[in-house]
Design a protein around this motif. Structure first.
Motif, PDB file in Angstrom:
ATOM      1  N   LEU A 280       0.815  -1.217   0.000  1.00 35.01           N
ATOM      2  CA  LEU A 280       0.000   0.000   0.000  1.00 35.01           C
ATOM      3  C   LEU A 280       0.851   1.270   0.000  1.00 35.01           C
ATOM      4  O   LEU A 280       0.309   2.366  -0.176  1.00 35.01           O
ATOM      5  CB  LEU A 280      -0.924   0.010   1.227  1.00 35.01           C
ATOM      6  CG  LEU A 280      -1.993  -1.084   1.266  1.00 35.01           C
ATOM      7  CD1 LEU A 280      -2.729  -1.053   2.596  1.00 35.01           C
ATOM      8  CD2 LEU A 280      -2.973  -0.926   0.110  1.00 35.01           C
ATOM      9  N   ALA A 281       2.150   1.124   0.199  1.00 32.68           N
ATOM     10  CA  ALA A 281       3.023   2.293   0.312  1.00 32.68           C
ATOM     11  C   ALA A 281       2.955   3.223  -0.894  1.00 32.68           C
ATOM     12  O   ALA A 281       2.908   4.456  -0.727  1.00 32.68           O
ATOM     13  CB  ALA A 281       4.462   1.842   0.561  1.00 32.68           C
ATOM     14  N   PRO A 282       2.932   2.703  -2.139  1.00 29.26           N
ATOM     15  CA  PRO A 282       2.863   3.643  -3.274  1.00 29.26           C
ATOM     16  C   PRO A 282       1.641   4.557  -3.227  1.00 29.26           C
ATOM     17  O   PRO A 282       1.698   5.700  -3.701  1.00 29.26           O
ATOM     18  CB  PRO A 282       2.821   2.711  -4.492  1.00 29.26           C
ATOM     19  CG  PRO A 282       3.511   1.467  -4.039  1.00 29.26           C
ATOM     20  CD  PRO A 282       3.098   1.309  -2.604  1.00 29.26           C
ATOM     21  N   GLY A 283       0.547   4.078  -2.651  1.00 29.63           N
ATOM     22  CA  GLY A 283      -0.654   4.890  -2.540  1.00 29.63           C
ATOM     23  C   GLY A 283      -0.585   5.933  -1.444  1.00 29.63           C
ATOM     24  O   GLY A 283      -1.531   6.707  -1.272  1.00 29.63           O
ATOM     25  N   CYS A 284       0.531   5.970  -0.723  1.00 28.19           N
ATOM     26  CA  CYS A 284       0.735   6.979   0.322  1.00 28.19           C
ATOM     27  C   CYS A 284       1.631   8.116  -0.148  1.00 28.19           C
ATOM     28  O   CYS A 284       1.754   9.134   0.537  1.00 28.19           O
ATOM     29  CB  CYS A 284       1.348   6.341   1.570  1.00 28.19           C
ATOM     30  SG  CYS A 284       0.350   5.052   2.331  1.00 28.19           S
ATOM     31  N   VAL A 285       2.293   7.930  -1.281  1.00 18.21           N
ATOM     32  CA  VAL A 285       3.278   8.900  -1.758  1.00 18.21           C
ATOM     33  C   VAL A 285       2.581  10.000  -2.550  1.00 18.21           C
ATOM     34  O   VAL A 285       1.794   9.727  -3.462  1.00 18.21           O
ATOM     35  CB  VAL A 285       4.342   8.209  -2.636  1.00 18.21           C
ATOM     36  CG1 VAL A 285       5.333   9.234  -3.170  1.00 18.21           C
ATOM     37  CG2 VAL A 285       5.069   7.133  -1.845  1.00 18.21           C
ATOM     38  N   THR A 286       2.875  11.239  -2.206  1.00 13.81           N
ATOM     39  CA  THR A 286       2.352  12.392  -2.928  1.00 13.81           C
ATOM     40  C   THR A 286       3.495  13.367  -3.212  1.00 13.81           C
ATOM     41  O   THR A 286       4.586  13.243  -2.659  1.00 13.81           O
ATOM     42  CB  THR A 286       1.267  13.134  -2.122  1.00 13.81           C
ATOM     43  OG1 THR A 286       1.897  13.852  -1.042  1.00 13.81           O
ATOM     44  CG2 THR A 286       0.241  12.158  -1.555  1.00 13.81           C
TER      45      THR A 286
END
Length: 250
Positions: free
Chosen positions: A117-123
């Motif tokens: 799920l980490a990629p969905g936390c990167v902004t």
């Protein structure tokens, strides 16, 4: 010579009061410039049982422990799962690096799901974390003259720029391109002493400042041109994960 992690680190996970979703190594070992006398920074996530979340007596959201074994200082910090997930959603590059650290001491299916799920936390707003951290380390270097905060400043600027351009997280300074040609010599000097001063043969402060300014500007440009989203997309999935784990369903 790179410092070697002690083989007994894996035992640490079994000695904690709560189950660990994961424990990884952070700090200088992760960043590529550990010294012979570097301490070992262990970071991770513990899972409080339901009765210590919904009852009147709640468990510790953050646990901190330091000790020395076989001459090695170990610093362990873990956050409860829900707190860690909230931090992941707050453009916190520090916890993102802990989660994705390749130096894994303890893993679990929970860890693997968090990593997925980490990629969905990167902004694109993670750039603020790296720019702010670099400014703090530059001020510290200005006060102390120590090599360590200087390398931290170079590291976070290069890590942040790569993250903005590609979405990939690389925390090891020795694996990051784009730094000035003298960086390998500074890394080699840092490996000799954890709190050593800037070597006499190092570039002058004016050149160091110019290179750091250039990298900071490069990170800002990468942020402005980044295709990363404005907001995290993993919030609902992280909520679901916390609920499933807390209720013993996942």
């Amino acid at each position: 010579m790179t410092a070697v992690l002690p083989g007994w680190l894996g035992e640490v996970a079994g000695e904690q009061p709560y189950p660990l979703a994961f424990a990884t190594v952070s700090g200088a070992h992760l960043y590529g410039f550990p010294s012979r006398d570097s301490d070992v920074d262990l970071r991770g996530v513990h899972v409080l049982p339901p009765e210590e979340v919904v009852g009147l007596r709640t468990g510790e959201q953050t646990l901190v422990r330091s000790w020395v074994r076989d001459g090695v200082e170990v610093d362990l910090v873990t956050h409860d799962l829900a707190k860690f997930c909230r931090m992941l959603l707050e453009r916190n590059g520090y916890v993102l690096e802990q989660l994705l650290s390749p130096l894994v001491v303890r893993s679990s299916p929970w860890h693997e799901e968090l990593r997925s799920l980490a990629p969905g936390c990167v902004t694109r707003h993670h750039a603020h974390h790296y720019l702010g951290f670099a400014r703090t380390q530059r001020r510290l270097f200005g006060r102390t003259g120590e090599l360590k905060p200087l390398l931290y400043a170079f590291r976070v600027l290069l890590t942040g720029a790569l993250l903005m351009r590609t979405g990939a997280l690389v925390a090891d300074l020795t694996l990051l391109a784009g730094g000035p040609p003298y960086l390998p010599d500074l890394v080699a000097a840092k490996r000799e002493a954890e709190h050593g001063a800037l070597p006499d043969a190092a570039p002058g402060r004016d050149l160091l400042d110019r290179d750091l300014d250039r990298l900071a500007a490069g990170l800002e440009e990468a942020r402005d041109a980044s295709r990363l989203p404005e907001t995290a997309s993993a919030r609902d999935a992280l909520h679901d994960l916390v609920v499933r784990i807390r209720l013993g369903r996942g």
